[in-house]
Design an enzyme around this catalytic site. Sequence first.
Site, PDB file in Angstrom:
ATOM      1  N   LYS A  19       0.834  -1.210   0.000  1.00 18.91           N
ATOM      2  CA  LYS A  19       0.000   0.000   0.000  1.00 18.91           C
ATOM      3  C   LYS A  19       0.865   1.254   0.000  1.00 18.91           C
ATOM      4  CE  LYS A  19      -4.092  -1.680   2.411  1.00 18.91           C
ATOM      5  NZ  LYS A  19      -3.768  -2.786   3.325  1.00 18.91           N
ATOM      6  N   ARG A  76      -3.776   1.911   8.532  1.00 14.26           N
ATOM      7  CA  ARG A  76      -3.861   0.625   7.838  1.00 14.26           C
ATOM      8  C   ARG A  76      -2.544  -0.118   7.931  1.00 14.26           C
ATOM      9  NH1 ARG A  76      -7.789   1.185   3.260  1.00 14.26           N
ATOM     10  NH2 ARG A  76      -8.505   3.322   3.396  1.00 14.26           N
ATOM     11  N   GLY A 117      -7.657  -9.283   4.007  1.00  8.25           N
ATOM     12  CA  GLY A 117      -8.483  -9.555   5.182  1.00  8.25           C
ATOM     13  C   GLY A 117      -7.703  -9.982   6.408  1.00  8.25           C
ATOM     14  N   MET A 127      -5.292  -8.230   8.042  1.00 13.96           N
ATOM     15  CA  MET A 127      -4.981  -7.143   8.968  1.00 13.96           C
ATOM     16  C   MET A 127      -6.151  -6.170   8.947  1.00 13.96           C
ATOM     17  SD  MET A 127      -1.712  -7.514   9.945  1.00 13.96           S
ATOM     18  CE  MET A 127      -0.247  -8.348   9.378  1.00 13.96           C
ATOM     19  N   ARG A 136      -2.943  -1.568  -6.514  1.00 13.75           N
ATOM     20  CA  ARG A 136      -2.005  -2.699  -6.413  1.00 13.75           C
ATOM     21  C   ARG A 136      -2.329  -3.672  -7.532  1.00 13.75           C
ATOM     22  NH1 ARG A 136      -4.737  -5.310  -0.951  1.00 13.75           N
ATOM     23  NH2 ARG A 136      -6.829  -5.363  -1.803  1.00 13.75           N
ATOM     24  N   ARG A 177       7.399 -47.593 -21.396  1.00 11.96           N
ATOM     25  CA  ARG A 177       7.461 -48.784 -20.552  1.00 11.96           C
ATOM     26  C   ARG A 177       6.893 -49.962 -21.330  1.00 11.96           C
ATOM     27  NH1 ARG A 177       4.937 -44.649 -16.452  1.00 11.96           N
ATOM     28  NH2 ARG A 177       4.070 -44.207 -18.517  1.00 11.96           N
ATOM     29  N   ARG A 235      12.421 -48.509 -22.755  1.00  9.48           N
ATOM     30  CA  ARG A 235      13.027 -49.238 -21.646  1.00  9.48           C
ATOM     31  C   ARG A 235      12.737 -50.725 -21.820  1.00  9.48           C
ATOM     32  NH1 ARG A 235      10.889 -48.030 -15.700  1.00  9.48           N
ATOM     33  NH2 ARG A 235       9.102 -49.148 -16.491  1.00  9.48           N
ATOM     34  N   GLU A 271      18.854 -45.565 -11.085  1.00  5.73           N
ATOM     35  CA  GLU A 271      17.739 -45.614 -10.145  1.00  5.73           C
ATOM     36  C   GLU A 271      18.081 -46.439  -8.907  1.00  5.73           C
ATOM     37  OE1 GLU A 271      14.376 -47.529 -12.014  1.00  5.73           O
ATOM     38  OE2 GLU A 271      15.674 -48.694 -13.328  1.00  5.73           O
ATOM     39  N   GLY A 297      15.914 -42.545 -12.906  1.00  9.75           N
ATOM     40  CA  GLY A 297      14.596 -43.063 -12.527  1.00  9.75           C
ATOM     41  C   GLY A 297      14.361 -42.626 -11.088  1.00  9.75           C
ATOM     42  N   THR A 298      13.819 -41.427 -10.924  1.00  6.69           N
ATOM     43  CA  THR A 298      13.790 -40.845  -9.579  1.00  6.69           C
ATOM     44  C   THR A 298      12.777 -41.514  -8.651  1.00  6.69           C
ATOM     45  OG1 THR A 298      12.385 -39.099 -10.470  1.00  6.69           O
ATOM     46  CG2 THR A 298      14.730 -38.604 -10.228  1.00  6.69           C
ATOM     47  N   ASN A 299      11.813 -42.255  -9.214  1.00 12.64           N
ATOM     48  CA  ASN A 299      10.881 -42.968  -8.318  1.00 12.64           C
ATOM     49  C   ASN A 299      11.628 -44.064  -7.561  1.00 12.64           C
ATOM     50  OD1 ASN A 299       8.972 -41.392  -9.512  1.00 12.64           O
ATOM     51  ND2 ASN A 299       8.155 -43.019 -10.810  1.00 12.64           N
ATOM     52  N   ASP A 300      12.287 -44.932  -8.329  1.00 10.82           N
ATOM     53  CA  ASP A 300      13.026 -46.015  -7.671  1.00 10.82           C
ATOM     54  C   ASP A 300      14.201 -45.471  -6.867  1.00 10.82           C
ATOM     55  OD1 ASP A 300      12.074 -48.668  -7.798  1.00 10.82           O
ATOM     56  OD2 ASP A 300      12.337 -48.643  -9.985  1.00 10.82           O
ATOM     57  N   CYS A 357      13.292 -39.272 -15.675  1.00 11.48           N
ATOM     58  CA  CYS A 357      12.007 -39.786 -16.155  1.00 11.48           C
ATOM     59  C   CYS A 357      11.083 -40.247 -15.038  1.00 11.48           C
ATOM     60  CB  CYS A 357      12.218 -40.895 -17.176  1.00 11.48           C
ATOM     61  SG  CYS A 357      13.039 -42.350 -16.514  1.00 11.48           S
ATOM     62  N   TYR A 363      17.390 -33.023 -20.109  1.00 13.70           N
ATOM     63  CA  TYR A 363      15.954 -33.007 -20.387  1.00 13.70           C
ATOM     64  C   TYR A 363      15.230 -33.665 -19.226  1.00 13.70           C
ATOM     65  CZ  TYR A 363      16.323 -37.999 -21.594  1.00 13.70           C
ATOM     66  OH  TYR A 363      16.557 -39.341 -21.544  1.00 13.70           O
TER      67      TYR A 363
HETATM   68 MG   LIG Z   1      12.359 -47.894 -11.979  1.00 13.17          MG
END
Ligand SMILES: [Mg+2]
Length: 896
Positions: free
Chosen positions: A29, A98, A107, A109, A342, A565, A621, A755, A776-779, A841, A861
């Site tokens: 403000k 204010r 909302g 203050m 604003r 897959r 894969r 992985e 393979g970031t899940n595993d 991936c 990538y």
């Molecule tokens: Mg895997």
Amino acid sequence: MAGERKYIYRFGNHALDGDASMSAELGGKGAGLAEMTLLGIPVPPGITISTGVCRFYLEHGAFPTDFEEELGASLAWLEDSVGRKFGDPRNPLLASVRSGAAISMPGMMDTILNVGLTRESIHGLAAQSGSLRFALDSYRRLLQMFGAVVLEVPKKEFDNVLETIRADEAALRDSELSEAGLQSVIEGFHQAIERCAQTSFPQTAVQQLSMAVHAVFKSWRNERAQYYRRLNGIPDDLGTAVTVQAMVFGNVDQRSGTGVGFTRNPSTGENSILGEYLANAQGEDIVAGTRTPMPISELAESMPEIYEELFAITGTLERHFRDVQDFEFTVEKGKLFLLQTRAAKRSALAAVRIAVEMVETGLISSSEAVARISPATINEILAPQLDFSQGVPEVLARGLPASPGAAVGRIALTAVAAAGALHGDPVILVSQETTADDIHGIVAAAGLLTACGGVTSHAAVVARGMGKCCITAAKDIFVDSDIGVLRIGEAVFHEGDWLSLDASSGRIFAGKVPLRAADGENAGLRSILRWAIDQSPLAVRANADTPEDASAARARDARGIGLCRTEHMFFALERLPHVRAMILARNTPERKRSLNELLPMQQQDFEGLFREMSSLPVTIRLLDPPLHEFLPPRKDVDAELLLARSENDAGAIQRAELFLERMQALSETNPMMGHRGCRLSITYPEILEMQVRAILQAALKVAAEGFVPLPEIMVPFVASAEEMQCLRRLIDEAANEVFANHGESIDYSIGTMIELPRAAVCAGAIVEHVSFVSFGTNDLTQMTFGFSRDDAGKYIDAYLNQGILKSDPFATIDRGGVGGLMELAIRQMRARKPEIKIGVCGEHGGDPASIEFFVSIGVDYVSCSPARLPVAQLAMAQTQPLRRIAVPGQEHVSQC
Ligand SMILES: [Mg+2]
């Protein structure tokens, strides 16, 4: 000013003190007011006490020593500017007080108006304004706001007094009270304050000001402010500024009034001014929803010069700030003042439309447009809408479409009820009007419906910010939360009944209307995403298993397939018998026979993928899951065996027994760490050979058709360089055989997934045998934490609630652990083989916070599911130097 420090900044009356860039010190403000002063826009003069004073106050419980001196000088300047003095009984200077943090907290203050008015100066104000009624009304508002905010008198105490006297005078609203009635209200308020706060209302302007400033600073720590900050990831140590601004009065006469507006429609993005105006009204009247304001466009008829001036000023503001403005103004006896400007909170649809139209008119660049759109915006546009393909049901009632979208849920009539239903069916919070105290309920609700308010009411503003749908001003609804009943016209609903909201049109329906996926074809969003892709430093590929997935991914501009897959092809019904025969084979020749049946099917799939993705890389894969996943459930085979025995069918008995035997042989205690991934290729090389043949024969075939296949063969679950060395040889041998048979060859590359923690640690050795890798970031997360992804739900919530984990590591990459392994691997790989292509991936490939990290550690990538492509493409562009720009209404819940 004392020494180096500056605590207070002036605005209005040609003060050239501060500008829009100083919101960290002046709050949104204060910075806006300073900038408007620089632009020569009429603002009532005032001062802003900086956030630094608040931080000092919160730390030490007192003001800095030289602060009072600076305040005195600043207030004297303000008195001179206005030509009135604080506490002057004949000509009192009144001010609004204010809060204003750097990041708008709607909302959260409280504002106090008319500070400086006392019993004594009422008559001075009356004489000045020519209206005793106005002076009395101003004083009762001060008592009410100051009493509630500073002295913490419960609001209902004041409501009770007002109600009683309104009833006595048979007045429908406060503005109809007589002077005598207002006198009684004032006495009632004084008594309420004395009774509840054990103190009398301060009768000097200086005391009121000082107490109000203290209260604003303290309110930084009130519960709902803290809650809002947590929800939006706003740091707790920013502090708030305080603006003390000379009052102008919208409630003097009918040529006075107050209004709020937006330079463009914040719901649809339409480029036309939208707002509301209430004649003879002050401050919160307009947003409180107690009186229904008139559209700002009607001002063009009732006060054309004011409308024109306002139109010109707000146009200047939008061009100057290069963004849609949310402004507040007051007209005092036919003179216009801007009180605030604003950047406006806006819906997702509006955010996209506004950004694109501003690029088209040259107001902002396409990279700014991309930076202004949040991932939440995209999700919201791609969120469901009501499906009217089966016809539009009877409309129960209508309200204002305050925040677009749709919601179908059970009715909750209080914020508590809505919050309590957090884990069950979706809820719709229905109320007469919402206040900041309802925030828990609003968070829990899928949609909001209020009887009162307009497009600028609290519910509307908050809903747009959270991307929730909201309908306000539904005049035909009445909520009686005491008995849990909602009346909509003649119909009666109870808490728990189903209701459907179409907030894009403001229509309300009984029961459950089907929901459908939303505006995937939004043209504005397509422009934004095209710009995002052009500006992205790295490619975003899609995970796609079928030609249909690949086609969808290509339509969304995926830069290739990062993960196909192949096992998903094995699960197809007509193939499963061959897959099972392959698994049940007792020897290699038998297994090869079954694989030969599968080969043409696999090859056909790959041909489809290569055609869809011509000229783009397709990472395939090799078979990954444990073989027993393809076998039927144990109980089915048991049942089959029983049946076969009862029917004395020798052939069937033998088949079922063989099944059971193989199932037992294949069964593992811990299949996720079992006989899967590259281990299958080591033990059954013929599976790998079949898949490589299918891939390369498909590539040769579609190349002959004129397509450009770019096959990448990826080996899963590798732990050691030796595994990779062995499998690489097998792949090359199979490839050479294919090429020899066909008399021609084609380029292919071989890579692996990283992985397993060991693979990350030994990546420098593994990389010798591959030309690309994909994390393979899940595993990798499963194996690094030792959390089984399928079971972790049982305890991850407890970890998150207790703050042991900051975020779900399966949703957002764990930078310290899993990320640390990735960095280690990348460093080794780049040292050995600088040209190595590195991707990601896992699920994390579609998560904005994770993408930012992946870019920072040097991957080439990411790949994610086709549905998450738009968010990933945007997030990728926003990792560029011109990062994401925080646009109001687009905040999202932080990861912490
Ligand atoms: Mg895997």
